[in-house]
Design a protein around this motif. Structure first.
Motif, PDB file in Angstrom:
ATOM      1  N   LEU A  73       0.832  -1.201   0.000  1.00 55.29           N
ATOM      2  CA  LEU A  73       0.000   0.000   0.000  1.00 55.29           C
ATOM      3  C   LEU A  73       0.870   1.256   0.000  1.00 55.29           C
ATOM      4  O   LEU A  73       0.652   2.185  -0.791  1.00 55.29           O
ATOM      5  CB  LEU A  73      -0.898  -0.031   1.237  1.00 55.29           C
ATOM      6  N   LEU A  74       1.876   1.278   0.862  1.00 52.12           N
ATOM      7  CA  LEU A  74       2.713   2.478   0.975  1.00 52.12           C
ATOM      8  C   LEU A  74       3.492   2.722  -0.321  1.00 52.12           C
ATOM      9  O   LEU A  74       3.503   3.841  -0.839  1.00 52.12           O
ATOM     10  CB  LEU A  74       3.686   2.350   2.154  1.00 52.12           C
ATOM     11  N   TRP A  83       1.268   3.918  -3.058  1.00 52.97           N
ATOM     12  CA  TRP A  83       0.858   5.304  -2.825  1.00 52.97           C
ATOM     13  C   TRP A  83       1.987   6.266  -3.201  1.00 52.97           C
ATOM     14  O   TRP A  83       1.758   7.296  -3.837  1.00 52.97           O
ATOM     15  CB  TRP A  83       0.455   5.502  -1.353  1.00 52.97           C
ATOM     16  N   THR A  90       1.669   8.981  -6.102  1.00 54.01           N
ATOM     17  CA  THR A  90       1.747  10.404  -5.754  1.00 54.01           C
ATOM     18  C   THR A  90       2.863  11.088  -6.520  1.00 54.01           C
ATOM     19  O   THR A  90       2.681  12.181  -7.058  1.00 54.01           O
ATOM     20  CB  THR A  90       1.984  10.547  -4.243  1.00 54.01           C
TER      21      THR A  90
END
Lengths: 287, 141
Positions: free
Chosen positions: A271-272, A275, A279
């Motif tokens: 997930l990190l 992301w 981004t």
């Protein structure tokens, strides 16, 4: 003011039900299992956060995580530039366009376990085409069941063979959407081919490249079937990636609690990183 | 003879009495489950609904009620103040309320995991850090 028709929301319901059953309910169960111990028969005993602590401090987990990042890093470093180069060298029109596209799409149509078996047989030193050629014709010792280096080369080459086409097709779609006027303007200005790539093609491919990198990251980070059928995590533990280790803990040892804790940590990492990728790559658009 | 009979009877009687007393004192209960007092901590972590495959406990249920509750609050806020309260924060990212909640929760997960891996229990300090991080996310990011 025009009132919006909200009826479309009902069309989302089937997806919501699907997501509930294939994602939400399983992940809730995994969270529940990660703090309890069970010996089957739906009997559970509270364990607190012991499993998390155990996994976070285990050398076995650190090693598998390191191998996983190495594998994903290699995959991205090879497949993304290679995909761009192949997409740039594909024809823009004519008879060869469909031929190239179909040839490119072929590896992706093959089921993952078949890909693993194919490459297993292909690289076996005594019967495989590549393995026999390398060992007996060229005299290079290459045995992925014995040497960790050979095993690593094999899984990386297999993944490149299987998934570079995805990057190629996405990039090709991005390239095709560039109007001819851009190239004509570049020609008038006397731009070099590097300048055309840097200032026209790359910016136009940015959206599809974001998707390609995200997909390739997530798929290669969660890869299981192909290395499992190819090397089974061996020789020794040298190709035991995170998912293979996870299945060993969950199904081999039947330690559901530690496996649940490990999969949550795994999920948090995916997930990190996703992301951060998303981004960073979309930041230019929102500015 | 009568004295002997009386002595024997009282001996047998006292044997039974002793056995009964021993039973009462606990030997009869060895195999039985202890009647447990249901403390608050026990209730918090014991299986809910008699042990089903999803293995819910009050503690884990609370986590999900908190997450879904936060999402419901966001939806309500979105109806009341549409637009997601978009702004450019200190990280130079354009974020909405949803992004800030996501960052708070993801950050909290990492704070807890890092503390657990590096220092272990108890987790009061990372709880404080996570609340601080969440406040920072909603205030500045």
């Amino acid at each position: 003011m025009k009132t919006l028709n909200q009826r479309a929301w009902f069309f989302v319901l089937p997806v919501l039900v699907l997501v509930a059953f294939n994602a939400l309910i399983p992940i809730m169960t995994v969270v529940n299992y990660s703090v309890q111990e069970t010996f089957g028969d739906n009997l559970f005993f509270w364990q607190g956060l012991d499993w998390f602590q155990q996994i976070l401090r285990s050398d076995r987990f650190h090693a598998a995580l390191g191998r996983q990042f190495l594998f994903t890093g290699l995959i991205l470093a090879i497949e993304i530039p290679l995909g761009i180069i192949i997409a740039l060298s594909m024809p823009r029109q004519g008879f060869w366009v469909p031929v190239c596209l179909v040839t490119m799409a072929l590896p992706m149509l093959i089921p993952w376990n078949v890909v693993g078996s194919m490459w297993n047989i292909f690289t076996l030193p005594d019967i495989g085409l590549l393995g026999y050629f390398l060992n007996h014709t060229l005299g290079i010792p290459y045995d992925m069941t014995q040497s960790p280096i050979a095993a690593w080369i094999t899984i990386v080459v297999m993944d490149v063979w299987h998934w570079t086409s995805l990057v190629v097709l996405l990039c090709y779609a991005g390239l095709m959407s560039i109007p001819d006027a851009y190239y004509q303007a570049a020609k008038i200005d006397g731009a070099s081919s590097w300048a055309v790539f840097r200032y026209i093609q790359l910016p136009k491919m940015k959206t599809v490249l974001t998707i390609a990198i995200l997909l390739r990251f997530m798929d290669s980070f969660n890869i299981y079937t192909e290395p499992f059928t190819l090397t089974g995590g061996g020789p020794g533990n040298s190709t035991t990636l995170l998912s293979i280790d996870l299945v060993k803990i969950a199904l081999g040892q039947f330690d559901l609690g530690p496996a649940a804790a490990m999969s949550l940590i795994y999920f948090a990492i995916t997930l990190l990183v996703s992301w951060v990728f998303y981004t960073v790559m979309t930041k230019g658009d929102t500015n | 003879m009568a004295v002997f009979k009386t002595l024997a009877a009282s001996a047998i009687f006292s044997l039974f009495a002793a056995a009964a007393a021993a039973q009462k004192a606990g030997w009869g209960n060895v195999g039985q489950q202890q009647e447990e007092t249901l403390t608050w901590a026990k209730w918090w972590t014991q299986p809910l609904w008699g042990g089903t495959w999803m293995a819910w406990t009050a503690a884990t249920l609370t986590v999900f009620i908190f997450v879904f509750g936060a999402m419901i609050v966001l939806v309500a806020l979105e109806f009341r103040y549409p637009g997601g309260q978009e702004r450019r924060g200190v990280l130079n990212l354009i974020t909405t309320r949803g992004d800030r909640l996501f960052l708070s929760l993801l950050g909290a997960v990492y704070i807890f995991l890092a503390w657990l891996g590096l220092f272990g229990m108890p987790l009061w300090a990372p709880l404080a850090l996570s609340i601080g991080w969440g406040a920072f996310c909603f205030w500045k990011v």
